[in-house]
Scaffold this active site. Structure first.
Site, mmCIF file in Angstrom:
data_model
loop_
_atom_site.group_PDB
_atom_site.id
_atom_site.type_symbol
_atom_site.label_atom_id
_atom_site.label_comp_id
_atom_site.label_asym_id
_atom_site.label_seq_id
_atom_site.Cartn_x
_atom_site.Cartn_y
_atom_site.Cartn_z
ATOM 1 N N GLU A 79 21.635 57.354 47.217
ATOM 2 C CA GLU A 79 22.883 58.117 47.171
ATOM 3 C C GLU A 79 22.948 58.872 45.846
ATOM 4 O OE1 GLU A 79 26.471 55.512 46.748
ATOM 5 O OE2 GLU A 79 25.052 53.886 47.056
ATOM 6 N N CYS A 111 25.125 52.173 49.792
ATOM 7 C CA CYS A 111 24.202 51.092 49.432
ATOM 8 C C CYS A 111 23.476 50.512 50.647
ATOM 9 C CB CYS A 111 24.954 49.988 48.692
ATOM 10 S SG CYS A 111 25.822 50.628 47.260
ATOM 11 N N HIS A 233 24.324 42.153 49.109
ATOM 12 C CA HIS A 233 24.360 43.365 48.276
ATOM 13 C C HIS A 233 25.175 42.986 47.031
ATOM 14 C CE1 HIS A 233 25.276 47.171 46.595
ATOM 15 N NE2 HIS A 233 26.540 47.151 46.960
HETATM 16 N N1 CAA Z 1 37.999 35.914 31.304
HETATM 17 C C1 CAA Z 1 37.455 35.631 32.509
HETATM 18 N N2 CAA Z 1 37.739 36.340 33.644
HETATM 19 C C2 CAA Z 1 38.583 37.391 33.531
HETATM 20 C C3 CAA Z 1 39.202 37.726 32.293
HETATM 21 C C4 CAA Z 1 38.867 36.932 31.152
HETATM 22 N N3 CAA Z 1 39.378 37.203 29.957
HETATM 23 N N4 CAA Z 1 39.977 38.794 32.499
HETATM 24 C C5 CAA Z 1 39.890 39.119 33.820
HETATM 25 N N5 CAA Z 1 39.059 38.266 34.440
HETATM 26 C C6 CAA Z 1 38.647 38.260 35.845
HETATM 27 C C7 CAA Z 1 39.790 38.541 36.799
HETATM 28 O O1 CAA Z 1 40.563 37.395 37.050
HETATM 29 C C8 CAA Z 1 39.017 39.016 38.014
HETATM 30 O O2 CAA Z 1 38.471 37.900 38.682
HETATM 31 P P1 CAA Z 1 38.679 37.741 40.291
HETATM 32 O O3 CAA Z 1 38.154 39.015 40.896
HETATM 33 O O4 CAA Z 1 37.889 36.542 40.633
HETATM 34 O O5 CAA Z 1 40.150 37.601 40.476
HETATM 35 C C9 CAA Z 1 37.821 39.754 37.407
HETATM 36 O O6 CAA Z 1 37.748 39.336 36.045
HETATM 37 C C10 CAA Z 1 37.950 41.265 37.440
HETATM 38 O O7 CAA Z 1 39.179 41.582 36.867
HETATM 39 P P2 CAA Z 1 40.077 42.755 37.460
HETATM 40 O O8 CAA Z 1 40.211 42.582 38.936
HETATM 41 O O9 CAA Z 1 41.287 42.888 36.650
HETATM 42 O O10 CAA Z 1 39.079 43.967 37.161
HETATM 43 P P3 CAA Z 1 39.285 45.498 37.232
HETATM 44 O O11 CAA Z 1 40.594 45.881 37.815
HETATM 45 O O12 CAA Z 1 38.975 46.015 35.882
HETATM 46 O O13 CAA Z 1 38.157 46.011 38.260
HETATM 47 C C11 CAA Z 1 36.489 46.119 39.946
HETATM 48 C C12 CAA Z 1 37.167 45.237 38.877
HETATM 49 C C13 CAA Z 1 37.515 46.498 41.022
HETATM 50 C C14 CAA Z 1 35.350 45.371 40.590
HETATM 51 C C15 CAA Z 1 35.957 47.398 39.250
HETATM 52 O O14 CAA Z 1 34.933 47.035 38.365
HETATM 53 C C16 CAA Z 1 35.449 48.460 40.213
HETATM 54 O O15 CAA Z 1 36.178 49.311 40.682
HETATM 55 N N6 CAA Z 1 34.107 48.432 40.513
HETATM 56 C C17 CAA Z 1 33.474 49.429 41.397
HETATM 57 C C18 CAA Z 1 33.719 49.142 42.865
HETATM 58 C C19 CAA Z 1 32.896 47.989 43.384
HETATM 59 O O16 CAA Z 1 31.900 47.578 42.838
HETATM 60 N N7 CAA Z 1 33.304 47.475 44.563
HETATM 61 C C20 CAA Z 1 32.559 46.401 45.211
HETATM 62 C C21 CAA Z 1 32.603 46.518 46.722
HETATM 63 S S1 CAA Z 1 32.005 48.148 47.221
HETATM 64 C C22 CAA Z 1 30.306 48.016 47.139
HETATM 65 O O17 CAA Z 1 29.777 46.955 47.111
HETATM 66 C C23 CAA Z 1 29.451 49.264 47.115
HETATM 67 C C24 CAA Z 1 28.960 49.476 45.727
HETATM 68 O O18 CAA Z 1 27.864 49.064 45.358
HETATM 69 C C25 CAA Z 1 29.879 50.154 44.835
#
Ligand code: CAA
Length: 387
Positions: A79, A111, A233
């Site tokens: 991609e 992916c 994945h």
């Molecule tokens: N210590 C330990 N853990 C902590 C913490 C700390 N101080 N602070 C936060 N966390 C944890 C949270 O509790 C959360 O854990 P859970 O998910 O188990 O609840 C985790 O860290 C992530 O925190 P947030 O949800 O607040 O994170 P975020 O809002 O910054 O975003 C995300 C996380 C949505 C994955 C972001 O990184 C993102 O958008 N990523 C891209 C999209 C993605 O990868 N999607 C996956 C499915 S799609 C796919 O698979 C195709 C592909 O390859 C993209």
């Protein structure tokens, strides 16, 4: 006749960003990145590296002259394509020296692309058992600086030789799959970076896994006890774990513990390299085969492939005798240890670099001293070179 993965290897760029450094710069608790997201480092390509050069670098690791002669199909799942029209496979065929009698093209579905390639390759070998297929996943995961997805970036390629009587994994032709038009993650042609509805994408990923998991056992009339591991994945290592947690109430405690333990072996490479998009599942397979203990011939491994947008597939493969001799763990550890750590400043500078074409031309030369590189753009055409 068994058909499956006869050889497999990966390439990732020779420089990386440490995610603790990145967390500090972004004023985030490092535990969020290393525990909450579950990632430690991410690979970053230089401007002369792209889906073509990384695919060629990965392919080189699994091919010799004798193997090349039998390849009649070359599929690149990506991609991160370099051209809206011409397939990356045509550049790669030329660089790695495959015969002209190769059907070469590119597949895109986020992916999921490489999995589509593997399934086509399986059918091709079933009809042409003396021939083999080369399937390569190659991607650069980019969300942009200071975005929630930034910590889940990465880059690299996985090359797989699909043939009859494979030495590593015999695919079982037992797939279940599903597709839906979903806006969880996408990259329109006008944007260099992906857009993601992060939390929603996690939900869709888990829902696809759950539905396919049930559908798999219903279709194949088997149970989880017939399987030794589930590989996912891995956009970031916590994601697959969340999906695996969703089966906790469907399996007994001992089996759940075993699956979770084995999952940990499958994420070691991804934690240190980042998201390879379509290659991530297969990087997880390499990690699992190299790191899991007590693996046995005929162990049946489930693979969950997910491409946003969305397409999902579950299939399995059986481990072949002597698979271990066909892996390269020592070399991988050495390559990863020898990567150069970039400071966050260097990462940001590199990330912002643009190809600047003047009157159709741009010249960069070989920045990496690696075998394959994008040397220049001449009359608006990409010119790749090999050392
Ligand atoms: N210590 C330990 N853990 C902590 C913490 C700390 N101080 N602070 C936060 N966390 C944890 C949270 O509790 C959360 O854990 P859970 O998910 O188990 O609840 C985790 O860290 C992530 O925190 P947030 O949800 O607040 O994170 P975020 O809002 O910054 O975003 C995300 C996380 C949505 C994955 C972001 O990184 C993102 O958008 N990523 C891209 C999209 C993605 O990868 N999607 C996956 C499915 S799609 C796919 O698979 C195709 C592909 O390859 C993209």
């Amino acid at each position: 006749m068994n058909i499956g993965i006869d050889r497999i290897d990966f390439y990732t760029p020779n420089q990386y960003v440490d995610l603790v450094d990145l967390a500090k710069r972004r004023d985030v608790d490092p535990d969020k990145f290393t525990i909450g997201i579950g990632q430690e480092k991410m690979g970053l390509p230089l401007i002369s590296q792209d889906a073509v050069t990384m695919a060629a670098m990965a392919a080189d690791k699994i091919l010799d002259e004798a193997t090349k002669k039998d390849i009649e199909l070359l599929i690149i799942g990506t991609e991160s394509g370099v051209d809206e029209s011409k397939a990356a496979s045509l550049f790669v065929r030329d660089l790695i020296g495959l015969p002209k009698t190769v059907r070469a093209f590119e597949i895109k579905e986020a992916c999921y692309g490489a999995t589509a390639g593997i399934q086509m390759a399986y059918n091709f070998v079933a009809q042409n058992p003396e021939k083999s297929a080369l399937v390569i996943s190659s991607d650069i995961a980019r969300y942009g600086l200071n975005t929630p997805g930034e910590v889940t970036q990465g880059a690299g390629a996985v090359a797989m030789l699909i043939k009859a009587e494979p030495k590593i994994l015999a695919l079982q032709n037992d797939s279940v799959f599903m597709s839906e038009n979903v806006g969880d993650f996408w990259r329109p042609t006008f944007s260099k970076y992906a857009f993601a509805r992060g939390k929603f994408s996690n939900e869709v990923y888990i829902r696809f896994f759950d539905e396919l998991y049930d559908a798999y056992f219903e279709k194949n009339n088997t149970t989880i006890d017939d399987l030794s591991a589930i590989l996912f994945h891995i956009p970031y290592s916590k994601m697959g774990k969340k999906a695996l947690q969703s089966v906790e109430n469907k399996v007994d405690e001992a089996k759940y513990h075993e699956l979770m333990q084995r999952y940990e072996s499958s994420i070691l490479l991804s934690k240190s390299i980042g998201n390879l998009y379509t290659g991530s599942l297969y990087l997880g397979l390499i990690s699992y085969l190299e790191n899991a203990e007590d693996l046995k011939t005929d162990d049946q491994i489930m693979l969950f492939s997910y491409g946003s947008g969305s397409m999902g597939e579950i299939f399995t493969g059986k481990l072949q005798p002597g698979y271990k001799e066909n892996l390269n763990q020592e070399q991988h550890l050495k390559e990863l240890a020898e990567r150069r750590k970039l400071s966050v400043d260097e990462y940001e500078t590199e990330f912002k670099k643009e190809i600047e074409i003047v009157d159709g031309d741009w010249f960069i030369g070989n920045l990496t001293n690696e075998k394959y590189y994008l040397e220049q753009i001449k009359e608006n055409e990409r010119i790749y070179k090999s050392l």
